[in-house]
Structures are given as structure tokens and as C-alpha cells.
Motif scaffolding. Structure first.
Motif, PDB file in Angstrom:
ATOM      1  N   THR A   1      22.981 -68.457  35.761  1.00 60.26           N
ATOM      2  CA  THR A   1      22.302 -69.357  34.831  1.00 60.26           C
ATOM      3  C   THR A   1      21.209 -70.151  35.534  1.00 60.26           C
ATOM      4  O   THR A   1      20.129 -70.382  34.965  1.00 60.26           O
ATOM      5  CB  THR A   1      23.312 -70.315  34.190  1.00 60.26           C
ATOM      6  OG1 THR A   1      24.380 -69.569  33.600  1.00 60.26           O
ATOM      7  CG2 THR A   1      22.658 -71.168  33.116  1.00 60.26           C
ATOM      8  N   MET A   2      21.464 -70.567  36.757  1.00 59.12           N
ATOM      9  CA  MET A   2      20.481 -71.338  37.519  1.00 59.12           C
ATOM     10  C   MET A   2      19.212 -70.528  37.745  1.00 59.12           C
ATOM     11  O   MET A   2      18.097 -71.021  37.494  1.00 59.12           O
ATOM     12  CB  MET A   2      21.086 -71.758  38.863  1.00 59.12           C
ATOM     13  CG  MET A   2      20.138 -72.509  39.787  1.00 59.12           C
ATOM     14  SD  MET A   2      20.955 -73.052  41.303  1.00 59.12           S
ATOM     15  CE  MET A   2      21.306 -71.474  42.090  1.00 59.12           C
ATOM     16  N   ASN A   3      19.359 -69.294  38.184  1.00 58.94           N
ATOM     17  CA  ASN A   3      18.177 -68.469  38.447  1.00 58.94           C
ATOM     18  C   ASN A   3      17.451 -68.093  37.159  1.00 58.94           C
ATOM     19  O   ASN A   3      16.212 -68.071  37.121  1.00 58.94           O
ATOM     20  CB  ASN A   3      18.574 -67.210  39.214  1.00 58.94           C
ATOM     21  CG  ASN A   3      18.930 -67.513  40.659  1.00 58.94           C
ATOM     22  OD1 ASN A   3      18.391 -68.438  41.259  1.00 58.94           O
ATOM     23  ND2 ASN A   3      19.852 -66.747  41.222  1.00 58.94           N
ATOM     24  N   LEU A   4      18.205 -67.818  36.101  1.00 57.23           N
ATOM     25  CA  LEU A   4      17.566 -67.444  34.841  1.00 57.23           C
ATOM     26  C   LEU A   4      16.787 -68.614  34.252  1.00 57.23           C
ATOM     27  O   LEU A   4      15.644 -68.437  33.790  1.00 57.23           O
ATOM     28  CB  LEU A   4      18.623 -66.962  33.850  1.00 57.23           C
ATOM     29  CG  LEU A   4      18.100 -66.519  32.477  1.00 57.23           C
ATOM     30  CD1 LEU A   4      17.089 -65.386  32.621  1.00 57.23           C
ATOM     31  CD2 LEU A   4      19.256 -66.088  31.574  1.00 57.23           C
ATOM     32  N   SER A   5      17.375 -69.804  34.265  1.00 56.64           N
ATOM     33  CA  SER A   5      16.676 -70.966  33.720  1.00 56.64           C
ATOM     34  C   SER A   5      15.472 -71.326  34.576  1.00 56.64           C
ATOM     35  O   SER A   5      14.413 -71.700  34.054  1.00 56.64           O
ATOM     36  CB  SER A   5      17.630 -72.158  33.599  1.00 56.64           C
ATOM     37  OG  SER A   5      18.235 -72.460  34.842  1.00 56.64           O
ATOM     38  N   LEU A   6      15.588 -71.198  35.906  1.00 57.69           N
ATOM     39  CA  LEU A   6      14.455 -71.510  36.781  1.00 57.69           C
ATOM     40  C   LEU A   6      13.302 -70.543  36.540  1.00 57.69           C
ATOM     41  O   LEU A   6      12.145 -70.965  36.378  1.00 57.69           O
ATOM     42  CB  LEU A   6      14.885 -71.453  38.245  1.00 57.69           C
ATOM     43  CG  LEU A   6      13.741 -71.615  39.258  1.00 57.69           C
ATOM     44  CD1 LEU A   6      13.085 -72.986  39.127  1.00 57.69           C
ATOM     45  CD2 LEU A   6      14.227 -71.380  40.677  1.00 57.69           C
ATOM     46  N   TYR A   7      13.575 -69.248  36.510  1.00 56.21           N
ATOM     47  CA  TYR A   7      12.497 -68.266  36.345  1.00 56.21           C
ATOM     48  C   TYR A   7      11.888 -68.355  34.951  1.00 56.21           C
ATOM     49  O   TYR A   7      10.684 -68.122  34.772  1.00 56.21           O
ATOM     50  CB  TYR A   7      13.002 -66.855  36.642  1.00 56.21           C
ATOM     51  CG  TYR A   7      12.966 -66.514  38.112  1.00 56.21           C
ATOM     52  CD1 TYR A   7      13.636 -67.310  39.038  1.00 56.21           C
ATOM     53  CD2 TYR A   7      12.259 -65.431  38.594  1.00 56.21           C
ATOM     54  CE1 TYR A   7      13.591 -67.018  40.385  1.00 56.21           C
ATOM     55  CE2 TYR A   7      12.208 -65.128  39.949  1.00 56.21           C
ATOM     56  CZ  TYR A   7      12.886 -65.934  40.841  1.00 56.21           C
ATOM     57  OH  TYR A   7      12.828 -65.652  42.175  1.00 56.21           O
TER      58      TYR A   7
END
Length: 285
Positions: free
Chosen positions: A85-91
Motif C-alpha cells: 500500500t505504501m509503494n502504490l500510494s506513493l507512486y
């Protein structure tokens, strides 16, 4: 030399160089990954990044998952969900508001963890400085992308959760086995995303190459570099250098992607970076 003896000066110098290379690699990887957004979308790029991270971490950690108990499994499962979730929301935030602003908002996560754990007046001042930076960054304007800002703040919440879950995993699971297992589970969660992306629009070799580069530069290199650095540089110095990442992201976004920021946005980034730097520097003294 005893275990508490300071590292040799050349070892610390190597650690500082590695920290600089790691931070730059992380941001350059995100910038390269964003080049694949038109073909793969943020979700597709993150899926490939998760696959690369899983391969690297699984090879390093070599987890013995059959020996895990439920007390070890539940924080690992939570870490896997938060990691993805962290990487998806950041990108997704990078796609909407640019690299510099997205990474700056994400950085509020570890900053909040650091400030809430402290009980000094200087930390209250740092929190106010950081809050002023956020207010300036998110002030209402015709061009303000509130969904993008919200995604950046979601990434910040995920990073804070990632830190807390990592602590729990580190206490319960030996070595890097917990992180490796979480990375592998996160990659499995993104397998359907990869299938949908391929079926919807066959990716080009260039887009896949950019996504793989993002996985190597933003996941594999920083992880291995951190293992090297933390053996040679004090943890406080490591945290102090990490605070420069939003600034690095803004510079990489400007130079590599042509994402120009206004004076107010640069001031907000400076306020958030300065708040963390001041808090760590005073704590060190």
C-alpha cells in the motif's frame, strides 16, 4: 576492537558515501519508474517493483517460513499489506503531484513517529515547523491536486505503520527473515495486478525496463546499502541523512523530469526537512 568501539574513519567515510548513493538511487529509481506510467500505470510499475524487492530480499533473508508461529505471522502479514500500500500510494501520488512533493508528504510518516516519541519543547517546535510546511504545501489553490496530496499523506501513514510493524517483526523474527517474507507476500498480492496490466495493454520492453530499474534502484540498492551503512555510521547520523531525501527527490524531479516547483513549495520542503534535521541534531547533542 570491542563491539562498542567507534568505526574507523575510513569506514565512516565509506558509510557516508553509501548513504548518499542510496538516497540518490532511491529517488532516481522512482523517477525512472514514473517514465513507465503511461504504459503500465503506477500500479503496474509498483507490481514490478514488488517482484524485484521480493527476489532480492528473499535471497538475502532466506526465511524459514515453516518454523513461523502465529505470533510471528501476523505482524509479517501486516507488514506485507503496508509495504504494498505504501509503494502504490506513493507512486500514484508521484503520478499526480510530482516526485518532490510526493516524497515530502510521505516523509511526514517517520517524522511523526520521531516527534510523537519525544517529550521536549524543541520537538514541539519542530512539529509546528513541519505543520507550517504542510499547511503551506496544501493551501487552497486552483491548481492544487487534493487527491494527489491525499495519496501522499496515505503513503506517510503507511510509512509510519511500516516502521512500527518492522520493529515488531524485528523483535519476533530473527535476521531479515520477516522482511523477506513480507516482501514475498506483497509480491504475491500484486500478481493479479501484473496479469491485468499485461492483458489490458501488452507492455513495451522500454516500460518493463523502467519498472525493473525502479525496483532495483529504489528497493534492492537502498536495502543492501542500508545494511552496509548501519554497520559503519551511528543510527542518529543515518536518520539525519535520511531527512535529506525530500530535497533529493525535488532536485531529481526538477533535473530528470522537468518538474518545477514554486517558492512556496520549496519553502515547505525546507521546513519539513529542517524540522527533522533540528530534532535529530538536538537529540544527538
Amino acid at each position: 576492537m570491542g563491539p562498542s568501539a567507534p568505526a574507523p574513519s575510513h569506514g565512516r567515510s565509506a558509510g557516508v558515501v553509501t548513504m548518499a548513493a542510496s538516497g540518490l538511487s532511491n529517488q532516481v529509481g522512482a523517477a525512472i519508474g514514473s517514465l513507465a506510467f503511461p504504459v503500465l500505470g503506477p500500479a503496474g510499475v509498483v507490481a514490478v517493483r514488488q517482484y524485484v524487492a521480493a527476489v532480492v530480499l528473499f535471497a538475502v533473508g532466506r526465511p524459514r517460513v515453516r518454523d513461523f508461529t502465529w505470533a510471528q505471522w501476523w505482524p509479517v502479514l501486516g507488514l506485507a499489506v503496508v509495504f504494498g500500500t505504501m509503494n502504490l500510494s506513493l507512486y500514484s501520488a508521484i503520478d499526480r503531484i510530482g516526485l518532490g512533493l510526493a516524497v515530502t508528504l510521505e516523509f511526514l510518516g517517520p517524522l511523526a513517529i520521531a516527534l510523537t516519541a519525544a517529550r521536549r519543547r524543541i520537538d514541539a517546535c519542530c512539529a509546528l515547523i513541519a505543520a507550517a510546511g504542510v499547511v503551506t504545501l496544501m493551501r487552497p489553490q486552483p491548481s492544487t491536486d487534493y487527491p494527489g496530496m491525499a495519496l501522499g499523506l496515505l503513503a506517510a501513514c503507511c510509512w509510519a505503520s511500516y516502521i512500527l510493524l518492522n520493529r515488531s517483526v524485528g523483535r519476533r523474527v530473527p535476521g531479515a527473515q520477516g522482511s523477506a517474507t513480507a516482501a514475498a507476500l506483497s509480491a504475491l498480492m500484486f500478481l493479479p495486478v501484473g496479469v491485468v496490466v499485461v492483458l489490458r495493454q501488452p507492455p513495451t520492453a522500454g516500460a518493463v525496463g523502467c519498472a525493473i530499474a525502479a525496483g532495483v534502484l529504489s528497493s534492492a540498492v537502498p536495502y543492501l546499502a542500508d545494511l552496509f551503512t548501519l554497520r559503519r555510521v551511528p543510527a542518529q547520523a543515518f536518520g539525519l541523512f535520511m531527512s535529506v531525501n525530500p530535497l533529493l527527490a525535488a532536485l531529481v524531479g526538477r533535473i530528470g523530469l522537468g518538474q518545477h516547483l514554486g517558492w512556496a513549495q520549496w519553502a515547505s520542503i525546507g521546513a519539513i526537512v529542517g524540522a527533522n534535521t533540528l530534532s535529530i541534531a538536538v537529540r544527538r547533542r
